[in-house]
Design a protein around this motif. Structure first.
Motif, PDB file in Angstrom:
ATOM      1  N   GLN A 146       2.005  -9.940 -10.091  1.00 51.45           N
ATOM      2  CA  GLN A 146       2.573 -10.161 -11.306  1.00 51.45           C
ATOM      3  C   GLN A 146       4.004  -9.709 -11.110  1.00 51.45           C
ATOM      4  N   GLY A 147       4.993 -10.575 -11.124  1.00 48.48           N
ATOM      5  CA  GLY A 147       6.479 -10.045 -10.562  1.00 48.48           C
ATOM      6  C   GLY A 147       6.353  -9.305  -9.312  1.00 48.48           C
ATOM      7  N   GLY A 148       6.960  -8.471  -9.364  1.00 51.08           N
ATOM      8  CA  GLY A 148       7.303  -7.397  -8.081  1.00 51.08           C
ATOM      9  C   GLY A 148       6.020  -6.784  -7.896  1.00 51.08           C
ATOM     10  N   TRP A 149       4.666  -6.910  -8.181  1.00 52.19           N
ATOM     11  CA  TRP A 149       3.625  -5.955  -8.002  1.00 52.19           C
ATOM     12  C   TRP A 149       2.419  -6.962  -7.802  1.00 52.19           C
ATOM     13  N   TRP A 186      -2.439  -1.053  -8.937  1.00 53.83           N
ATOM     14  CA  TRP A 186      -1.252  -1.985  -8.626  1.00 53.83           C
ATOM     15  C   TRP A 186      -0.302  -1.237  -7.769  1.00 53.83           C
ATOM     16  N   LEU A 187       0.211  -2.147  -6.638  1.00 52.84           N
ATOM     17  CA  LEU A 187       1.244  -1.303  -5.907  1.00 52.84           C
ATOM     18  C   LEU A 187       2.538  -2.362  -5.682  1.00 52.84           C
ATOM     19  N   ARG A 188       3.694  -1.996  -5.173  1.00 58.09           N
ATOM     20  CA  ARG A 188       5.012  -2.629  -5.107  1.00 58.09           C
ATOM     21  C   ARG A 188       4.632  -3.745  -4.125  1.00 58.09           C
ATOM     22  N   LEU A 189       5.365  -5.050  -4.684  1.00 62.28           N
ATOM     23  CA  LEU A 189       5.149  -6.080  -3.558  1.00 62.28           C
ATOM     24  C   LEU A 189       5.534  -5.882  -2.289  1.00 62.28           C
TER      25      LEU A 189
END
Lengths: 164, 294
Positions: A56-59, A71-74
């Motif tokens: 989802q976007g940058g995650w 969730w974690l950062r892309l």
């Protein structure tokens, strides 16, 4: 055995999800939501294997074996090399698969790869060029197409930051 | 001698659009060439379009179009929509899906953009398609291919190639009294230039610049720009794993290298536009439906 990737996802997704296919690059918090100030569920160590569920976007939403899903950062994530096999079946066969026969997926007769040799030996094909031009869409049609999916432009974003 | 000619051109350009001729030389036309040099690199837009037609025909000689017309229209809609927000919205933008299992995408001067069906089969959403197309659109708007051809060849290579291409087009017209030998020679010089472009690729700087512009163009059009990072992570995980991406990898910087730049660009974008994150779309369902439609 060549099985189309999309079909593979479709048919085997529960298995794929349970399988770890990525690792965490460096120690990072696993968050409850895809936002920076969400609650921290766990702290993942570098090299921690995870299974990617969605983006989802940058995650990325990931499932951590024996631990929570969060969730974690892309950019904290790296897909495992060698695990992701590019598909070698042209798209034309995909429709065959969707009609239900698995056998049709495996043949790819007459479709060649596009490598240096193919390009070096190429002779211009002007009939294909005419066909290609027939696929052009007018700008207004493209706007209607974008509106149908609720795409909203943001004119405050400049494509070129500095003008040459 | 050369200096004298230069003075003549300068003198003539001072006289604006005057029509002056001496012997067979049209100095009015010479001054026009001078102005298009400064505006457009070294060739003008009609020449760029003619060159693009021939390069596109050449690539189509190496790989045919995918037979699914609904898919071709879909890709053209996504591409045309994006191109409307680029720096050159009025080019005759044309997008094509090549029927090959290899993963690649190509940009051609004048507004042609190609993606392979092998690449489409490995993307997950319309946003992922959009960022790939946006990267190629950026190569066209920035005239990266033309600059590369100029760098790789002798001075004035482009302008003489463009002249050749226009004459080649004339000869292809029905009833043009075609001189086969000359026609073949002309075709060869254009083919060689196209082969250079498609097999050698562009500079590292131009590739990174196209990624930077792709992030911004996608976001401006309302697509999730993080899709470019996701595509690059995928390519990174495939690296060295398959002959299907060997040409792509041979003609582009390493995906890991590109990811570093993409991360910086996305951070910059978030900083500049922190409040618009939620409205950027991925559209995985519409993409999957387009792949399945006959």
């Amino acid at each position: 055995m060549q099985v189309h990737f999309l079909a593979w996802l479709l048919l085997l997704s529960p298995v794929a999800l349970a399988d770890t296919n990525a690792t965490v690059k460096q120690a990072t918090p696993l968050l409850a939501q895809p936002v920076a100030d969400a609650a921290e569920l766990a702290r993942l160590a570098a090299e921690q294997p995870v299974a990617v569920l969605e983006r989802q976007g940058g995650w990325y939403q990931v499932a951590v074996p024996e631990q929570a899903t969060g969730w974690l950062r892309l950019f904290q994530l790296q897909f495992v090399k060698e695990r992701y096999q590019p598909d070698n079946v042209p798209l034309r066969e995909l429709t065959g698969l969707m009609r239900g026969s698995h056998q049709q997926v495996t043949s790819s007769t007459g479709v060649r790869g596009l490598d240096k040799v193919a390009i070096t030996n190429a002779k211009p094909d002007f009939e294909q060029l005419v066909l290609l031009q027939s696929f052009q869409q007018p700008a207004e049609q493209a706007q209607t197409f974008a509106k149908a999916a609720n795409l909203k432009t943001d004119s405050s974003i400049k494509v070129q930051e500095r003008k040459k | 001698m050369k200096l004298n000619a230069l003075w003549l051109v300068l003198a003539c350009s001072c006289l604006a659009s005057c029509k002056m001729t001496a012997g067979n030389i049209d100095f009015g036309a010479l001054s026009k060439v001078g102005s298009s040099l400064t505006q457009l690199g070294s060739i003008d837009e009609p020449q760029e379009l003619a060159l693009g037609d021939d390069f596109a025909a050449m690539l189509l000689g190496a790989s045919k179009l995918h037979p699914n017309k609904a898919l071709q229209s879909y890709v053209n809609n996504v591409g045309r929509y994006l191109a409307s927000y680029s720096d050159r919205p009025d080019l005759p933008w044309t997008f094509g899906v090549l029927d090959t299992p290899d993963l690649n995408a190509f940009a051609i001067p004048g507004g042609y953009v190609f993606v392979t069906s092998g690449l489409l089969a490995n993307l997950n959403s319309e946003a992922e398609l959009a960022v790939v197309l946006a990267h190629e659109i950026a190569h066209v708007t920035e005239r990266h291919q033309l600059a590369q051809l100029e760098r790789d060849n002798s001075m004035n290579f482009l302008s003489s190639l463009a002249t050749t291409v226009v004459s080649y087009q004339e000869q292809r017209k029905p009833g043009s009294g075609l001189n086969n030998y000359r026609n073949r020679q002309i075709a060869d010089s254009v083919l060689n230039a196209g082969q250079q472009l498609f097999t050698k690729g562009l500079s590292r700087d131009d590739e990174l610049a196209a990624d930077t512009l792709a992030v911004r163009l996608a976001a401006r059009a309302g697509y999730d720009p993080y899709a470019l990072a996701a595509v690059m992570q995928k390519l990174d995980s495939m690296q060295g794993n398959s002959s299907a991406i060997s040409l792509l990898l041979a003609t582009h910087p390493a995906p890991a290298d590109r990811l570093t730049n993409i991360e910086q660009q996305l951070q910059k974008l978030e900083k500049q536009h922190p409040d618009t994150r939620s409205v950027r779309l991925d559209l995985p369902e519409r993409y999957q439906a387009a792949l399945r439609r006959k």
